[in-house]
Motif scaffolding. Sequence first.
Motif, PDB file in Angstrom:
ATOM      1  N   GLU A 180      44.524 -53.855   7.694  1.00 44.13           N
ATOM      2  CA  GLU A 180      43.318 -53.412   8.392  1.00 44.13           C
ATOM      3  C   GLU A 180      43.164 -54.077   9.752  1.00 44.13           C
ATOM      4  N   LEU A 199      45.060 -48.275  18.394  1.00 40.26           N
ATOM      5  CA  LEU A 199      43.755 -47.713  18.045  1.00 40.26           C
ATOM      6  C   LEU A 199      43.526 -46.294  18.556  1.00 40.26           C
ATOM      7  N   ARG A 224      42.553 -50.799  11.625  1.00 41.62           N
ATOM      8  CA  ARG A 224      41.231 -50.332  12.061  1.00 41.62           C
ATOM      9  C   ARG A 224      40.540 -51.337  12.984  1.00 41.62           C
ATOM     10  N   ARG A 225      41.116 -52.512  13.121  1.00 39.45           N
ATOM     11  CA  ARG A 225      40.466 -53.576  13.891  1.00 39.45           C
ATOM     12  C   ARG A 225      41.544 -54.368  14.622  1.00 39.45           C
ATOM     13  N   THR A 253      36.316 -45.785  18.969  1.00 41.75           N
ATOM     14  CA  THR A 253      36.314 -47.241  18.821  1.00 41.75           C
ATOM     15  C   THR A 253      35.016 -47.841  19.350  1.00 41.75           C
ATOM     16  N   ARG A 304      36.904 -47.451  14.249  1.00 42.29           N
ATOM     17  CA  ARG A 304      37.801 -48.550  14.606  1.00 42.29           C
ATOM     18  C   ARG A 304      37.109 -49.471  15.598  1.00 42.29           C
TER      19      ARG A 304
END
Length: 495
Positions: A180, A199, A224-225, A253, A304
């Motif tokens: 993640e 992203l 996602r990060r 994002t 994100r």
Amino acid sequence: MNYKLLFSHRKLWTLGRRRSTSRLHEGIRVSGQALFSSCSPKVCVVGSGPGGFYTAQHLIKARPDVELDIYERLPVPFGLVRFGVAPDHPEVKNVINTFTQTAKHSRCNFYGNVNVGRDVTINELKEAYHAVVLSYGAEGNRTMGVPGEDLAGVYAAKDFVGWYNGLPNCRELNPDLSCETAVILGQGNVALDVARILLAPISMLKSTDITQPALEALAQSQVRRVLIVGRRGPLQIACTIKEIREMVNLPGTKPEMLPADFEGISEVLKDVPRPRKRLTELMLKTALETPGEKELERRKSASRSWGFRFFRSPVEVLAEPRTNKTSAIRLAVNRLEGSGADAQAVLTGEVEDVTCGLVISSIGYRSLLIDPGLPFDSRKAIIPNSMGRIQHTPGVYCSGWVKTGPTGVIATTMNNSFDTARSMMEDMDSGALDVSAVKSGSQSITALLRGRGVKPVTFADWEKIDSVETKKGEAEGKPREKLLSVEEMLQVAQT
């Protein structure tokens, strides 16, 4: 009038003016006798990235008598313009048009698939040319020097960028994107390019020249990060405002900053140069200001996130229990001593662990020594030089990152390459560089290579590769679909 003699002279003049695509002669020979010899300065450039091409461009424009050959390790030209520029920055790649004009100039030849230092030595080039320019860039990685950097899930940014840009020796990288959170160490433009590619919506990337394997991997990515970590503060960040603005506006994002990282920044902004001030104001606005209704709605719907983490240095990459797989990174907390660009990060003794499965080190590229007979500063990873003149090595020059280190943008490389070209021309004019002797140039080098089983790729051969890649790209709605292996490239080039 002796028309037969006139015709003969005119024919010789025409032949002398016509470009020889192979450059395998020093003059025109009739019945084995040289009717004239060319004493034009013969220069070779090692490397066909921006440093090499800008040096060649300036020399060809400024000296109408220079004959120039460019040698490149790969079968394809353009170096970091092809393999380093982000796929979603096609406008930066427009410089390829200028480089192509240089490569197709009547006094320039391109020889790809020639590994200088292995296929041919620097000394052999020095024998064949009046001057040798080393512009082979920086293909090595700076290491973090911390425990755990060899764990699965830790990658050098250079390799990660090479993977999604189609660099042949990075095509098997196959990065694990099943986690993640990703942590990127470094806050330069390359770090932000990597964050953006990780992203960005696939819909943004699929119309670029990103490689198909990378596109497919990113479509399945669970990242996602992304945290972008730097050892100093907001006033020392190394990227440009354009890169930050792209992150701020990246669809899907939202920013994730620590307000504490920006304490006291507003008070010192009045004394900061305008470009740095604008960049910092954008970060402050993103980190601290309450967004408007439209931006708030956009952030709420974002799946994100990304954020800068300042005043942090890597201490150790941590592994999952009983595995070789990255589970977290331990960061030292720093404070600054001094101010502005000269501020130094000093350890406070505090550490913090950040859970992550992917660590990408973007702390710089390193040039490598390609010939043991050359001077080399292993600490700075550059060839010691004065305005491009290599120390204690007459007739050998350098430009690009092997001259300066991996700094600046393409325009920076252009200027330092022009400086090298000017140094060489000054040496030609002053006699410090003797160009009076007849040199064989590519005639002897191509003979050497042929004897060693090396078949160079000409620029016309590269245009075959370019045509195939462009057609493959058109079928996918992309500018090109790159060939990913040297073997594929050579097969097309030699067809």
